[in-house]
Design an enzyme around this catalytic site. Structure first.
Site, short mmCIF file in Angstrom:
data_model
loop_
_atom_site.label_atom_id
_atom_site.label_comp_id
_atom_site.label_asym_id
_atom_site.label_seq_id
_atom_site.Cartn_x
_atom_site.Cartn_y
_atom_site.Cartn_z
N ASP A 121 -0.70 6.55 12.20
CA ASP A 121 0.31 7.23 12.99
C ASP A 121 -0.33 7.70 14.31
N ARG B 28 20.22 -6.34 41.52
CA ARG B 28 21.28 -5.34 41.50
C ARG B 28 21.36 -4.62 42.84
N GLN C 223 0.83 -1.20 0.00
CA GLN C 223 0.00 0.00 0.00
C GLN C 223 0.88 1.26 0.00
N THR C 224 1.68 1.43 1.06
CA THR C 224 2.49 2.64 1.22
C THR C 224 3.44 2.87 0.04
N GLY D 219 23.91 0.90 33.31
CA GLY D 219 24.78 0.54 32.20
C GLY D 219 24.40 -0.78 31.53
N GLU E 238 -0.32 1.44 11.07
CA GLU E 238 -1.75 1.25 11.38
C GLU E 238 -2.35 2.54 11.94
N ARG F 267 9.72 4.70 38.52
CA ARG F 267 9.84 4.47 37.08
C ARG F 267 9.25 3.11 36.69
N GLY G 278 6.61 -5.02 3.72
CA GLY G 278 7.19 -6.19 4.38
C GLY G 278 7.09 -7.43 3.49
C1 LIG Z 1 28.53 2.39 26.34
C2 LIG Z 1 29.16 2.47 27.71
C3 LIG Z 1 30.51 2.75 27.83
C4 LIG Z 1 31.14 2.81 29.08
N1 LIG Z 1 32.50 3.05 29.15
C5 LIG Z 1 33.12 2.96 30.37
C6 LIG Z 1 34.55 3.07 30.46
O1 LIG Z 1 35.26 3.27 29.46
N2 LIG Z 1 35.15 2.94 31.67
C7 LIG Z 1 34.41 2.72 32.80
O2 LIG Z 1 35.01 2.60 33.88
N3 LIG Z 1 33.05 2.60 32.76
C8 LIG Z 1 32.39 2.70 31.56
N4 LIG Z 1 31.01 2.56 31.50
C9 LIG Z 1 30.25 2.27 32.72
C10 LIG Z 1 29.36 3.41 33.18
O3 LIG Z 1 30.14 4.41 33.74
C11 LIG Z 1 28.33 2.84 34.19
O4 LIG Z 1 27.51 1.95 33.50
C12 LIG Z 1 27.51 3.94 34.79
O5 LIG Z 1 28.30 4.59 35.73
C13 LIG Z 1 26.22 3.47 35.47
O6 LIG Z 1 26.53 2.64 36.53
P1 LIG Z 1 25.81 1.24 36.73
O7 LIG Z 1 25.72 0.58 35.43
O8 LIG Z 1 26.48 0.55 37.83
O9 LIG Z 1 24.33 1.62 37.21
P2 LIG Z 1 23.67 1.23 38.61
O10 LIG Z 1 24.26 2.06 39.68
O11 LIG Z 1 23.68 -0.23 38.79
O12 LIG Z 1 22.19 1.72 38.35
C14 LIG Z 1 21.09 0.83 38.17
C15 LIG Z 1 19.82 1.58 38.50
O13 LIG Z 1 19.75 1.88 39.89
C16 LIG Z 1 19.57 3.25 40.13
N5 LIG Z 1 20.32 3.58 41.34
C17 LIG Z 1 21.56 3.14 41.70
N6 LIG Z 1 21.91 3.65 42.89
C18 LIG Z 1 20.90 4.45 43.30
C19 LIG Z 1 20.68 5.26 44.45
N7 LIG Z 1 21.57 5.37 45.40
N8 LIG Z 1 19.52 5.96 44.51
C20 LIG Z 1 18.61 5.86 43.55
N9 LIG Z 1 18.76 5.10 42.44
C21 LIG Z 1 19.89 4.40 42.32
C22 LIG Z 1 20.05 3.94 38.86
O14 LIG Z 1 19.39 5.15 38.67
C23 LIG Z 1 19.70 2.93 37.78
O15 LIG Z 1 18.37 3.09 37.40
C24 LIG Z 1 30.37 2.56 30.26
C25 LIG Z 1 28.99 2.29 30.13
C26 LIG Z 1 28.38 2.25 28.89
C27 LIG Z 1 26.90 1.94 28.81
C1 LIG Z 2 8.79 -1.23 9.73
C2 LIG Z 2 7.66 -0.77 8.84
C3 LIG Z 2 6.92 -1.72 8.14
C4 LIG Z 2 5.90 -1.33 7.27
N1 LIG Z 2 5.21 -2.29 6.55
C5 LIG Z 2 4.31 -1.90 5.61
C6 LIG Z 2 3.69 -2.85 4.74
O1 LIG Z 2 3.94 -4.06 4.83
N2 LIG Z 2 2.82 -2.41 3.79
C7 LIG Z 2 2.51 -1.09 3.66
O2 LIG Z 2 1.72 -0.77 2.81
N3 LIG Z 2 3.08 -0.15 4.46
C8 LIG Z 2 3.98 -0.51 5.43
N4 LIG Z 2 4.57 0.44 6.24
C9 LIG Z 2 4.28 1.86 6.04
C10 LIG Z 2 3.48 2.49 7.16
O3 LIG Z 2 2.18 2.05 7.13
C11 LIG Z 2 3.61 4.02 7.05
O4 LIG Z 2 4.94 4.37 7.26
C12 LIG Z 2 2.72 4.70 8.07
O5 LIG Z 2 1.42 4.61 7.63
C13 LIG Z 2 3.08 6.17 8.29
O6 LIG Z 2 2.87 6.90 7.12
P1 LIG Z 2 3.97 7.90 6.56
O7 LIG Z 2 5.28 7.26 6.71
O8 LIG Z 2 3.52 8.34 5.24
O9 LIG Z 2 3.90 9.14 7.55
P2 LIG Z 2 3.52 10.65 7.14
O10 LIG Z 2 2.06 10.72 6.92
O11 LIG Z 2 4.42 11.14 6.10
O12 LIG Z 2 3.83 11.38 8.52
C14 LIG Z 2 4.94 12.25 8.71
C15 LIG Z 2 4.64 13.16 9.88
O13 LIG Z 2 3.59 14.05 9.56
C16 LIG Z 2 2.54 13.98 10.49
N5 LIG Z 2 1.28 14.18 9.77
C17 LIG Z 2 0.95 13.68 8.55
N6 LIG Z 2 -0.29 14.09 8.18
C18 LIG Z 2 -0.76 14.85 9.20
C19 LIG Z 2 -1.98 15.55 9.44
N7 LIG Z 2 -2.97 15.53 8.55
N8 LIG Z 2 -2.12 16.23 10.59
C20 LIG Z 2 -1.13 16.23 11.50
N9 LIG Z 2 0.05 15.61 11.33
C21 LIG Z 2 0.23 14.91 10.19
C22 LIG Z 2 2.68 12.63 11.15
O14 LIG Z 2 2.18 12.63 12.47
C23 LIG Z 2 4.19 12.42 11.12
O15 LIG Z 2 4.77 13.05 12.22
C24 LIG Z 2 5.59 0.05 7.13
C25 LIG Z 2 6.31 1.00 7.86
C26 LIG Z 2 7.35 0.61 8.71
C27 LIG Z 2 8.10 1.66 9.47
#
Ligand SMILES: Cc1cc2nc3c(=O)[nH]c(=O)nc-3n(C[C@H](O)[C@H](O)[C@H](O)COP(=O)(O)OP(=O)(O)OC[C@H]3O[C@@H](n4cnc5c(N)ncnc54)[C@H](O)[C@@H]3O)c2cc1C
Ligand SMILES: Cc1cc2nc3c(=O)[nH]c(=O)nc-3n(C[C@H](O)[C@H](O)[C@H](O)COP(=O)(O)OP(=O)(O)OC[C@H]3O[C@@H](n4cnc5c(N)ncnc54)[C@H](O)[C@@H]3O)c2cc1C
Lengths: 681, 681
Positions: free
Chosen positions: B441, B304, B134-135, B416, B439, B331, B174
């Site tokens: 937007d 955790r 369709q799209t 993390g 289905e 949350r 699709g």
């Molecule tokens: C892509 C990526 C790259 C990274 N690179 C590095 C790197 O190079 N070197 C390095 O050392 N680290 C790295 N990190 C680690 C990163 O610093 C830690 O993931 C980050 O500090 C979050 O800690 P955590 O995962 O232990 O979270 P957690 O502390 O386990 O948090 C889990 C959940 O508990 C909540 N929470 C935890 N404690 C409390 C509290 N006291 N009160 C309320 N809520 C709490 C948090 O909000 C969160 O929702 C990387 C992480 C990512 C994702």
């Molecule tokens: C993973 C995936 C699989 C899909 N599979 C299929 C499939 O199998 N067959 C098929 O036919 N299609 C398929 N689709 C297409 C899908 O149905 C369209 O992408 C969808 O209908 C959204 O339309 P659009 O992309 O034209 O959005 P648009 O209409 O271009 O929207 C763009 C923006 O404008 C806003 N907007 C548009 N008109 C208005 C209005 N009148 N008032 C206010 N805001 C507006 C929207 O909210 C949006 O923010 C697929 C899409 C995805 C992402």
């Protein structure tokens, strides 16, 4: 698409170039195009296959790029700024990422003079490649809970590094998985059976020749992630590995090998300095990170036409650009305003930071025994530093969440095409996302802001004189709390800023009442603290945005019409935030219900309408080269559909295969020419 | 992790199995484990390499799985429900996805009897493989703007399919990119030079033997996406392709080959039927989609441990499970409540839908000339159908946004480790995301809800008698609008539901005033309409949740303690929504500011505390097998760290390479054994 963007640009007379220069300075812009030209000429930086590759291929390409980039750096004798610009333009985390940043910085800032030449200087030449290994499988946020131990052995005068449990494994360490041969390892220093908390050690982990892990070192990559797959985040376990005395980075603390005694560290404020710098940087970056998404979505929504306006006069033809629908505007234009708001806020934080650093003068050295109990407790020398530190926590939290969630709003605004990798938003979003969790989890950091605000409020209640902006707004609030406020938020920009200050101060004293009078448990207040931190940070953003426009330099650099449009962005950001958080503004009596209704149904809608004609030029002024955006939808020239089609049909390896479609046939691919699409390294 | 989850489960006595049966029925649960056993035994469904592969490999594996699944379907003579269960457990879009759904359904429902045997029956046996096109590149939401034409040629008595512009290219389809050999193509029917709007045609596009595209057909895959990369979404262009008369699906409309005249279609309500069904399904699914994320995050956050509680008595040891922090609870637990709320709402919509379908009796047939002007204008026979249609639009919008954004909240709550693909949240989120755009937007659909509510309000204002729940709440509001309301939202569940109805009715009449009295432009009201639709849908969810608990069947199936916990979830969902949308509730006078403050600072916090001990059992009752979740963090047995480590070190092909780390060495990989990790198909 082409003509459409031309018309869009003709609708407005904003001086794009001037605004860009105002945002970034001419020097920075010239630097950008100089570097861009070099990168574009190199085949290895061709982005056309980025979105197709599997993990191993992705990493291989990223490694090739990282190597070439390091070569170019030396060849062109790039400054630090030029090198950062190049990585910005490439816009992809690479295998040297943590080597180039945290490893080098830590060796430089925490190493003694001897260690600086031993580690920093060799690392700067890529003779050793490092990473920064702090986080463990079991501990991230709670650094003091790290389990890796470094035990001082007085007999051999060395340390024994050990990972006592599986959860002690270093984890998430960027550049560690496959690339680094050295690591800064944060480990609990054990001296005479006593733990002295986490300290940094530089450790060799792989052979300099064979690049195989050294004995008693277990190291590898932690696997695929939501994004960041061009980076080898790694794990690392030690089995009683002996490392020499000089491994411990000794500028601020150490072990005296003669006496086997601990040398106490210098003031903790230096550590805050680095953290504050990193967080201020995140705030500044958040503006441009989000601006990429807003640029793509704004250009595309100006081009995308869908449906006729409902109220269009009978007989009219042609569909409306979706950017004309208010439901699209309300999603994109406040984000456009936020990009500027974050940019100005980050900039002013960096200025404050640099100013403060100058004031602090030269580095402190080991022996200066004033260290506080740890990063959560602020024990700062200067009020300005304490304020900046707390501020940077709250703003890091708000800015990273705003940018991350804003990018997804931009993606959705593009409808179905936003889901294509060629939109350039999804992959960018996926790589940005960890910023919400790292450098202080954005939900937890808000506790530090609240702690600081409570402390400030207590000092104001005691009658102490305001020493910074925070205590100032708190005491202003106190002095008028009984009389109430009557802010003209719709008529006066200053009042609008004051209303944000009022609400933040109100929430601060509410929280203080809960904690100090009602004796509520800390844990029961975390949700209030999150709100409080957000309110305070929103105040800071609104204030910084306003101040930036209000400065005399602004009037000197930009014409009055342009400044008027920027003021509209300021108002849109402020009023849209105000109506989104309406109940707090109302409860604090900063505004009336009627004002909120007017803000929502009249003022914001009017601002959308007024900003709309300038939208394309405003995103143009962010000045992202097409090469950097790498987006079909966000192209400067508007050739959206041509580019989508080109990439799908000419660059898509899946179209190199022919399948057998029937379930009962065992064969899957009748033929496979997909390799022909693969770009050469 | 193991002991921790055992303790968690010991804290609560909720009868997990009983709740699961209450949610899904015993039959469905038994079906699940029967199918699961079959799938687990097949090597091809092994998930361990899912997160590593590039686009082509991903697709190849998905194709192998799709084929095997079709074989199993026949081998075990699965019912439709059993087959759906299997695809649910595999949890990955596959190359037959659109064949198995939209292609088959359209051929069955829109084909004449002859076409049903020609297309539907062969397709059901996979002799032909189809998709639903369709799209187009230029049109998605606005179906009436499609550009592909099907022109009737009276001389040859056939149609000519043509794509007049690049933007006419079918896009996003699709199963089209590589897999299908047939397509249902929606094209503008042109008869005697006049366009009669989009109609469905079944078109062969690839050779049945060689699987190469037919002449005058240009078809291919559109490239990589944010998720959904196991599916070959495709493009399709026609160059004056001739297709026979029987291609046009002719149950409801057609071209008479003798007279060359158009046969008018039947009532439009049938089309709504299908759309309503699909949307109701999305609502129901949204609950379980979100429940996967909530299950993973809740289990992990129970395990955790990070930091000691601030107010912990001096000398206490051990860190707190992060699920104990209120900032984590706020949350996750409202989302846990939302999973149940969405489930019950979806279920009751499906019941309504089925009831209505029964009432409508047999299918209408072509010639029944009552078709309305198009999907936006409702011209429904029954008031119930109109209500269900509008309801389904609003709920689809709210449910898909809630599930998509909720999954990201769950991911972040894991800190993390949430960013690792092994968390199982990111990849699932990425695949779910298009539900927000397709289905209908989710931002646009709200206009249909508003249009319906305005129409209903007009009828109530005219004094017409309420005929369904919507007109009922509107007239209740009208009758009391002058007296105001005094809902005891904190003390009475019924009043809580009534307050949601009141706010929705208030917003409806406000919007009506803007449109009918102030004559505001439709476009200027879109933002208000979005709010209105959300308010109305939130009312429906709260109401359906309440009704589901209130039914006598519930008391018969579950013990009073369990029901009491479910009521707490109901209250948490309702009160948390109320305080999030506080300003609308306040402005409508449904509640006082004091009530909102109490809801926020007292009631919601108390509910979090009361639900906390049951959290793990509540997610257990969603009953996701580990095999389906495919998550290190969400394992039933809690072996989080062991599993992360196992996957990283044993299943990670990147660890099969050794690199050269120095920039000046041209060599990238010194050795590469990564292929050894690849699972066999
Ligand atoms: C892509 C990526 C790259 C990274 N690179 C590095 C790197 O190079 N070197 C390095 O050392 N680290 C790295 N990190 C680690 C990163 O610093 C830690 O993931 C980050 O500090 C979050 O800690 P955590 O995962 O232990 O979270 P957690 O502390 O386990 O948090 C889990 C959940 O508990 C909540 N929470 C935890 N404690 C409390 C509290 N006291 N009160 C309320 N809520 C709490 C948090 O909000 C969160 O929702 C990387 C992480 C990512 C994702
Ligand atoms: C993973 C995936 C699989 C899909 N599979 C299929 C499939 O199998 N067959 C098929 O036919 N299609 C398929 N689709 C297409 C899908 O149905 C369209 O992408 C969808 O209908 C959204 O339309 P659009 O992309 O034209 O959005 P648009 O209409 O271009 O929207 C763009 C923006 O404008 C806003 N907007 C548009 N008109 C208005 C209005 N009148 N008032 C206010 N805001 C507006 C929207 O909210 C949006 O923010 C697929 C899409 C995805 C992402």
């Amino acid at each position: 698409g082409e003509d459409i963007l031309k018309e869009e640009r003709a609708q407005s007379h904003l001086p794009v170039q001037k605004i860009s220069e105002f945002l970034f300075t001419k020097t920075v812009l010239e630097r950008k195009y100089k570097i861009l030209k070099i990168l574009e000429a190199e085949q290895v930086f061709d982005k056309s296959q980025n979105y197709f590759a599997g993990r191993v291929d992705k990493f291989e390409t990223a490694l090739a790029r990282a190597k070439r980039l390091a070569q170019l750096r030396f060849k062109h004798a790039w400054t630090e700024e030029e090198f950062r610009m190049a990585t910005d333009l490439i816009s992809e985390p690479g295998p040297y990422g943590l080597h180039d940043s945290m490893f080098l910085i830590t060796c430089r800032d925490q190493g003694s003079d001897a260690q600086q030449s031993m580690y920093y200087e060799r690392a700067a030449k890529y003779e050793i490649i490092g990473c920064y290994a702090q986080t463990e499988l079991g501990h991230g946020s709670n650094v003091r809970g790290l389990e890796t131990t470094a035990t001082w052995n007085p007999d051999k005068k060395n340390f024994i590094l050990h990972s006592p449990h599986l959860t002690a494994s270093k984890w998430w360490i960027g550049s560690l998985g496959r690339t680094a041969n050295h690591a800064v390892v944060m480990a609990q220093l054990i001296l005479n059976g006593k733990s002295l908390g986490p300290h940094p050690f530089v450790v060799q982990i792989r052979d300099m020749e064979s690049h195989e892990p050294l004995p008693n070192v277990h190291v590898g990559d932690i696997g695929p992630k939501f994004g960041y797959n061009t980076m080898d985040n790694g794990f690392l376990l030690f089995n009683n590995l002996e490392i020499p005395h000089e491994s411990m980075l000794a500028r601020y603390s150490g072990v005296d090998p003669k006496t086997n005694k601990y040398i106490r560290p210098a003031s903790a404020s230096l550590v805050y300095g680095t953290l504050t710098f990193i967080r201020s940087n995140i705030v500044m970056q958040a503006g441009s990170v989000l601006a990429r998404g807003v640029t793509i979505a704004t250009r595309y929504c100006a081009i995308r036409r869908q449906f006729q306006d409902k109220d269009a006069p009978a007989g009219s033809v042609g569909e409306s650009p979706v950017l004309n629908y208010t439901m699209v505007q309300i999603r994109l234009l406040p984000l456009l305003a936020a990009t500027f708001a974050l940019h100005f806020t980050g900039k002013s934080m960096m200025d404050l930071y640099n100013e403060n650093k100058k004031r602090m003068g030269e580095k402190a050295t080991a022996g200066d025994a004033k260290r506080g109990p740890g990063p959560e407790e602020i024990n700062a020398g200067s009020d300005l530093l304490a304020d900046l530190h707390a501020t940077s926590c709250g703003l890091k939290s708000l800015a990273s969440i705003t940018a991350a969630e804003g990018l997804e709003v931009c993606r959705r605004a593009c409808g179905g095409h936003g889901y294509s990798s060629f939109s350039g938003i999804g992959p960018w979003y996926a790589d940005y996302l960890p910023t919400v969790s790292w450098e202080g989890d954005s939900y937890m950091l808000t506790q530090q802001v609240a702690r600081y605000l409570l402390k400030s409020a207590r000092s104001v209640l005691k009658g102490e004189k305001p020493t910074n902006d925070t205590t100032q707004i708190l005491s202003t609030y106190l002095s008028r709390a009984d009389m109430g406020a009557a802010f003209d938020v719709l008529g006066s920009d200053e009042d609008l800023v004051a209303a944000f200050a009022w609400r933040a101060a109100y929430l601060t004293f509410e929280a203080l009442k809960h904690r100090d009078e009602h004796k509520k448990a800390w844990n029961d207040l975390l949700v209030d603290f999150f709100r409080l931190s957000k309110a305070h940070s929103q105040y800071l953003i609104v204030k910084n945005f306003y101040d930036a426009l209000h400065r005399s330099e602004t009037a000197a650099e930009l014409d009055p019409e342009t400044i008027a449009v920027l003021y509209k962005l300021f108002r849109l950001y402020a009023l849209h935030t105000l109506e989104t958080e309406a109940s707090e503004f109302y409860t604090s009596s900063a505004v009336t219900v009627r004002q909120i209704q007017l803000a929502r149904s009249t003022m914001v809608m009017k601002l959308l309408q007024e900003i709309r004609p300038h939208a394309v030029r405003l995103v143009d002024s962010w000045d992202f080269p097409d090469w950097q955006l790498d987006s079909s939808l966000g192209r400067f020239d508007g050739k959206v559909y041509e580019d989508l089609f080109h990439r799908a049909s000419e660059q898509n390896p899946l179209n190199g295969i022919t399948i057998d479609p029937y379930p009962n046939n065992g064969i899957l691919f009748k033929s496979n020419q997909s390799a022909a699409y693969k770009s050469k390294l």
